[in-house]
Design an enzyme around this catalytic site. Structure first.
Site, PDB file in Angstrom:
ATOM      1  N   GLY A 138      90.746  58.395  94.038  1.00  0.00           N
ATOM      2  CA  GLY A 138      89.932  59.268  93.481  1.00  0.00           C
ATOM      3  C   GLY A 138      90.325  59.695  92.174  1.00  0.00           C
ATOM      4  O   GLY A 138      90.397  60.690  91.384  1.00  0.00           O
ATOM      5  N   GLY A 139      90.193  58.547  91.534  1.00  0.00           N
ATOM      6  CA  GLY A 139      90.577  58.361  90.113  1.00  0.00           C
ATOM      7  C   GLY A 139      89.381  58.869  88.891  1.00  0.00           C
ATOM      8  O   GLY A 139      89.625  59.312  88.148  1.00  0.00           O
TER       9      GLY A 139
ATOM     10  N   THR B 287      83.788  55.644  91.544  1.00  0.00           N
ATOM     11  CA  THR B 287      82.736  56.220  91.101  1.00  0.00           C
ATOM     12  C   THR B 287      82.383  56.247  89.558  1.00  0.00           C
ATOM     13  O   THR B 287      81.088  56.115  89.324  1.00  0.00           O
ATOM     14  CB  THR B 287      82.624  57.836  91.649  1.00  0.00           C
ATOM     15  OG1 THR B 287      83.053  58.140  92.922  1.00  0.00           O
ATOM     16  CG2 THR B 287      81.400  58.753  91.314  1.00  0.00           C
TER      17      THR B 287
ATOM     18  N   ASP C 193      89.867  47.816 100.522  1.00  0.00           N
ATOM     19  CA  ASP C 193      90.080  49.548 100.536  1.00  0.00           C
ATOM     20  C   ASP C 193      89.324  50.030 101.563  1.00  0.00           C
ATOM     21  O   ASP C 193      88.446  49.880 101.991  1.00  0.00           O
ATOM     22  CB  ASP C 193      89.394  50.071  98.914  1.00  0.00           C
ATOM     23  CG  ASP C 193      89.472  51.410  98.764  1.00  0.00           C
ATOM     24  OD1 ASP C 193      90.853  51.722  98.681  1.00  0.00           O
ATOM     25  OD2 ASP C 193      88.710  51.967  97.953  1.00  0.00           O
TER      26      ASP C 193
ATOM     27  N   GLY D  83      85.039  60.668  94.625  1.00  0.00           N
ATOM     28  CA  GLY D  83      83.868  61.148  94.027  1.00  0.00           C
ATOM     29  C   GLY D  83      83.844  62.019  92.662  1.00  0.00           C
ATOM     30  O   GLY D  83      84.898  62.111  92.325  1.00  0.00           O
TER      31      GLY D  83
END
Ligand code: 13P
Length: 278
Positions: free
Chosen positions: A207-208, A231, A82, A179
């Site tokens: 950014g899930g 995160t 990634d 984040g």
């Protein structure tokens, strides 16, 4: 069931109108927790690690573990690099048997992004590995760089980018950020719809963490086939470690290790259920 390229998983997700979860890992407990969740849900996943995380979790240690976990899993698992930052890291990941790579050139001008991404497509081609790229700017940061200001992907540029690079999957910027979100983001589903109509490749949502189940489902209905979660798993592990150590009279490493794997397992399982309607 075994280690597999990422593209077939995304194509199958397209047929079923679902998305595949891509779960970031940084140690053995995270790998074990994610794989256990995927097996229990009988659902393919993607195990991934970002180049910036290799300071803490070196590729030469993580890669064999991730690839081996995928090979031994009871479900199909792709192993993905990634946010690659260097071509050297892409080459290293491919040499360890990663079945998917991403070189993140999203901060470069369009033409340079095309050129570098095209180079990666050529590098990945011989091994049949999948190539993801990003166009537009996802907010927040992946690691220790400065916060990035969101710049939504332009649908027409996305169409050109797909044609000129030959990529397999495209990460879009639609108001999403890496984040924890300070407030719930307003994702631009109108732009996602236009990107989906302008392109043929499976789309990726970075950014899930912190996105609601309803928003995930809406994004999936508009062509998102891979959703990145980092995160939420790292936080779940840190929180579980603290809770265990705060409450244990004499903290024990082996019990702690189990708590960490369990926390990641729960987080991954929860997301798989949403992404695949289970
Ligand atoms: P989060 O850390 O917000 O879940 O984002 C993950 C991601 O997009 C990794 O590339």
């Amino acid at each position: 069931m075994s280690l597999t390229a990422m593209l077939p998983l995304l194509k199958e997700a397209e047929k079923q109108n679902i998305a595949v979860g891509a779960f970031s890992v940084g140690n053995m407990e995270m790998v074990m927790g994610a794989v256990k969740a995927a097996e229990e849900m009988n659902t393919p996943i993607i195990l991934q690690i970002a180049e910036k995380r290799l300071k803490n979790s070196p590729l030469e240690l993580m890669a064999p573990m991730m690839v081996s976990a995928a090979k031994n899993a009871k479900v199909d698992i792709a192993v993905h690099l990634d946010h690659g930052l260097t071509v050297d890291c892409i080459k290293a990941a491919l040499s360890y048997g990663f079945t998917s790579v991403m070189l993140d050139c999203s901060l470069l001008p369009f033409e340079e992004n095309v050129k570098k991404t095209h180079e990666v497509v050529a590098l990945a081609y011989p091994s049949g590995a999948t190539v993801e790229a990003e166009l537009g700017v996802v907010g927040g940061n992946e690691g220790d760089t400065a916060e990035h200001k969101i710049k939504c992907t332009d649908p027409e540029a996305a169409r050109l980018f797909e044609t000129e690079t030959g990529i397999d999957a495209l990460a879009v910027a639609i108001g999403n950020a890496h984040g924890n979100y300070p407030v719930l983001p307003e994702l631009r589903f109108d732009i996602l719809d236009e990107i989906n109509k302008a392109t043929n490749v499976p789309l990726v949502l970075h950014g899930g963490t912190g996105i609601t189940d309803e928003m995930f489902k809406k994004a999936i209905s508009l062509g998102i086939r891979k959703i990145n979660i980092a995160t939420a798993s790292f936080d779940a592990l840190a929180k579980a470690s603290k809770a265990y150590c705060d409450n244990a009279e004499r903290p024990d490493y082996f019990a702690l290790s189990e708590k960490c794997a369990e926390a990641v397992y729960e987080n991954v399982k929860r997301h798989i259920a949403v992404f695949s309607n289970k």
